[in-house]
Design an enzyme around this catalytic site. Structure first.
Site, mmCIF file in Angstrom:
data_model
loop_
_atom_site.group_PDB
_atom_site.id
_atom_site.type_symbol
_atom_site.label_atom_id
_atom_site.label_comp_id
_atom_site.label_asym_id
_atom_site.label_seq_id
_atom_site.Cartn_x
_atom_site.Cartn_y
_atom_site.Cartn_z
ATOM 1 N N ASN A 38 8.245 7.087 4.326
ATOM 2 C CA ASN A 38 7.691 7.916 5.085
ATOM 3 C C ASN A 38 7.846 9.341 4.783
ATOM 4 O OD1 ASN A 38 5.799 7.833 7.232
ATOM 5 N ND2 ASN A 38 6.917 5.979 8.447
ATOM 6 N N ARG A 78 0.676 -1.279 0.042
ATOM 7 C CA ARG A 78 -0.087 -0.064 0.094
ATOM 8 C C ARG A 78 1.019 1.313 -0.084
ATOM 9 N NH1 ARG A 78 0.397 2.653 4.812
ATOM 10 N NH2 ARG A 78 0.430 1.364 6.801
ATOM 11 N N ASP A 88 9.109 9.308 11.422
ATOM 12 C CA ASP A 88 8.150 8.944 10.757
ATOM 13 C C ASP A 88 7.830 10.062 9.889
ATOM 14 O OD1 ASP A 88 5.374 8.325 9.872
ATOM 15 O OD2 ASP A 88 5.087 7.253 11.728
ATOM 16 N N GLU A 109 1.546 -3.882 7.015
ATOM 17 C CA GLU A 109 2.352 -4.308 8.128
ATOM 18 C C GLU A 109 1.457 -5.463 8.951
ATOM 19 O OE1 GLU A 109 2.031 -0.107 9.785
ATOM 20 O OE2 GLU A 109 4.148 -0.176 10.107
#
Ligand SMILES: O=C(O)[C@H](O)[C@@H](O)[C@H](O)[C@H](O)CO
Ligand SMILES: [Zn+2]
Length: 299
Positions: free
Chosen positions: A154, A101, A204, A121
């Site tokens: 990220n 994704r 992140d 995940e």
């Protein structure tokens, strides 16, 4: 620095809140809940969150020049008309990787939508490695792949002079820099700008401020850190009352407030009872620095 104030402005409890973007036209904060499969909009006036449910994990949202939004949905780039609650596919990536994704995405200063992918995940930060790639969606809706072998694509942003692209592959625990060619959208000369310290945990989402310093949300680190890309040094740490801080952006009046998203996926009952605001949206004021307005997708 001493007047830094942190407030939870929306405690709805995202599963994975992400991709906060200030929508100046609407005076609202747009963000996504990835596994909650929702695009959300919080108004500082009504203090309410409106949400549009979608049919797949939605990992980023960006403004669009023609109005409304573009999103990364599953492995698709898609358009979202807010009022009509209408989602239409623009194009698909990673067609050969059904378990992938998209993850974080952001529009560059020339209106191109950058977004990367990852394997789904199994639990937070546990996944099949090296399955992701970084892509750009151009205004003519063509797509270019920059590189593959990414673990968790990220945070991303551009330097104020638009000559550097900053990028995070979370499991490298590094904030990387590339040379950036704004004319073509090409990147090159990858290097590490900052390596996270142990207690900072996983890098992140991120954003840049008007002094050219980068703010990085630290997943499991419960903080945002301010980095100086010139020296590779950390300048400031702001701790939040939740561990799973996922991303940050500036917004509000003159982009003087910072908004931080967070996640609750992967927390057990005990952890959640200690951090009841997990999955909330936080507003940080008093940082004494402003942010850069988000760029709208040109297509
Ligand atoms: O928020 C994101 O970008 C991912 O989709 C999350 O799942 C976390 O980042 C990840 O679990 C930590 O690395
Ligand atoms: Zn993220």
């Amino acid at each position: 620095m001493s007047s830094v104030k942190i407030e939870c402005v929306a405690s709805e409890g995202c599963r994975i809140g992400e991709s906060p973007v200030w929508d100046e036209k609407e005076s609202a904060l747009v963000f996504v809940d990835i596994t909650g499969r929702k695009v959300c909009r919080w108004s500082p006036v009504t203090k309410q969150v409106q949400a549009i449910a979608v049919d797949a994990p939605v990992s980023s949202v960006a403004l669009r020049k023609s109005g409304d939004y573009v999103i990364t949905l599953g492995t698709r780039f898609a358009a979202l008309k807010w009022k009509e609650q209408l989602v239409t596919t623009i194009t698909q990536a990673d067609k050969d990787k059904p378990n992938n994704r998209f993850n974080d995405g952001k529009v560059d200063p020339a209106g191109r939508y950058f977004a990367g992918t990852m394997a789904e995940e199994i639990r937070p930060a546990v996944l099949e490695r090296h399955q992701g790639s970084l892509y750009t969606l151009f205004s003519d809706h063509s797509v270019v792949k920059h590189f593959d072998q990414v673990d968790i694509s990220n945070g991303l942003d551009w330097s104020l002079d638009h000559k550097t692209f900053f990028y995070i592959d979370s499991l490298s625990y590094s904030v990387d820099a590339f040379d950036y060619d704004l004319q073509t959208g090409k990147i090159g000369n990858r290097r590490s700008m900052y390596k996270l310290e142990k207690e900072e945990s996983i890098p992140d989402g991120m954003c840049i401020d008007t002094e050219g310093k980068l703010w990085v949300a630290c997943y499991n680190g419960g903080r945002v850190i301010r980095l100086d890309p010139e020296t590779g040094k950390r300048l400031q740490t702001v701790k939040l009352p939740v561990d799973k801080t996922t991303s940050c952006c500036f917004g509000g009046k003159d982009y003087s407030e910072m908004y931080v998203t967070s996640a609750s996926d992967g927390m057990d009952k005990d952890w959640l009872s200690r951090q009841p605001q997990a999955g909330g949206i936080f507003k940080i004021t008093g940082l004494g620095v402003k942010g850069v307005a988000p760029y709208p997708f040109a297509g």
